[in-house]
Scaffold this motif. Structure first.
Motif, PDB file in Angstrom:
ATOM      1  N   UNK A  10       6.043  -0.024  10.341  1.00 15.35           N
ATOM      2  CA  UNK A  10       7.150  -0.281   9.417  1.00 15.35           C
ATOM      3  C   UNK A  10       6.815   0.188   8.004  1.00 15.35           C
ATOM      4  N   UNK A  11       7.824   0.696   7.302  1.00 19.88           N
ATOM      5  CA  UNK A  11       7.613   1.187   5.945  1.00 19.88           C
ATOM      6  C   UNK A  11       8.879   0.973   5.123  1.00 19.88           C
ATOM      7  N   UNK A  46       9.162   7.576  -2.618  1.00 19.50           N
ATOM      8  CA  UNK A  46       7.776   7.238  -2.267  1.00 19.50           C
ATOM      9  C   UNK A  46       7.801   6.209  -1.136  1.00 19.50           C
ATOM     10  N   UNK A  47       6.834   6.299  -0.246  1.00 19.41           N
ATOM     11  CA  UNK A  47       6.784   5.422   0.926  1.00 19.41           C
ATOM     12  C   UNK A  47       5.727   4.359   0.712  1.00 19.41           C
ATOM     13  N   UNK A  89       0.839  -1.194   0.000  1.00 14.00           N
ATOM     14  CA  UNK A  89       0.000   0.000   0.000  1.00 14.00           C
ATOM     15  C   UNK A  89       0.872   1.241   0.000  1.00 14.00           C
ATOM     16  N   UNK A  90       0.416   2.292  -0.642  1.00 11.81           N
ATOM     17  CA  UNK A  90       1.089   3.577  -0.504  1.00 11.81           C
ATOM     18  C   UNK A  90       0.410   4.330   0.646  1.00 11.81           C
ATOM     19  N   UNK A  91       0.858   5.542   0.897  1.00 11.69           N
ATOM     20  CA  UNK A  91       0.311   6.298   2.036  1.00 11.69           C
ATOM     21  C   UNK A  91      -1.189   6.514   1.912  1.00 11.69           C
ATOM     22  N   UNK A  92      -1.653   6.793   0.701  1.00 17.99           N
ATOM     23  CA  UNK A  92      -3.085   7.001   0.508  1.00 17.99           C
ATOM     24  C   UNK A  92      -3.866   5.730   0.835  1.00 17.99           C
TER      25      UNK A  92
END
Length: 101
Positions: free
Chosen positions: A69-70, A76-77, A43-46
């Protein structure tokens, strides 16, 4: 000579019912897959905000304090869905534990 009656719009009606039947069939085929998405989904932040209803600031705070955790790739995160769900579960358990004290 052709003695069939031609009903105006009958061809369109048949075509629309055929399309609807195909759409319903596609929906039936996809619905089990949508409900059983793998926990390793990225998943991205959104996506995390939509899943958890967190604000941007809360997401940043969780990243900074290490509770979420990321992975960063080209600026991009990204998050693993399983990590996000695990962090939410741990937070809920800790919150309920603190309430009892």
């Amino acid at each position: 000579m052709n003695t069939r009656k031609v009903v105006p719009g009958a061809g369109v009606t048949h075509m629309l019912s055929t399309i609807l039947a195909k759409v319903n069939r596609i929906e039936q085929l996809l619905s089990p897959n949508i409900e059983n998405l793998p926990d390793s989904e990225i998943l991205d932040s959104k996506g995390v905000r939509l899943l958890t209803k967190m604000s941007d600031r809360t997401l940043l705070r969780r990243r900074n304090d290490g509770t979420l955790p990321f992975h960063r790739d080209k600026g991009k995160i990204y998050y693993r869905r399983s990590d996000v769900l695990r962090a939410m579960l741990l937070e809920k358990e800790e919150h309920s534990k603190n309430k009892r004290l």
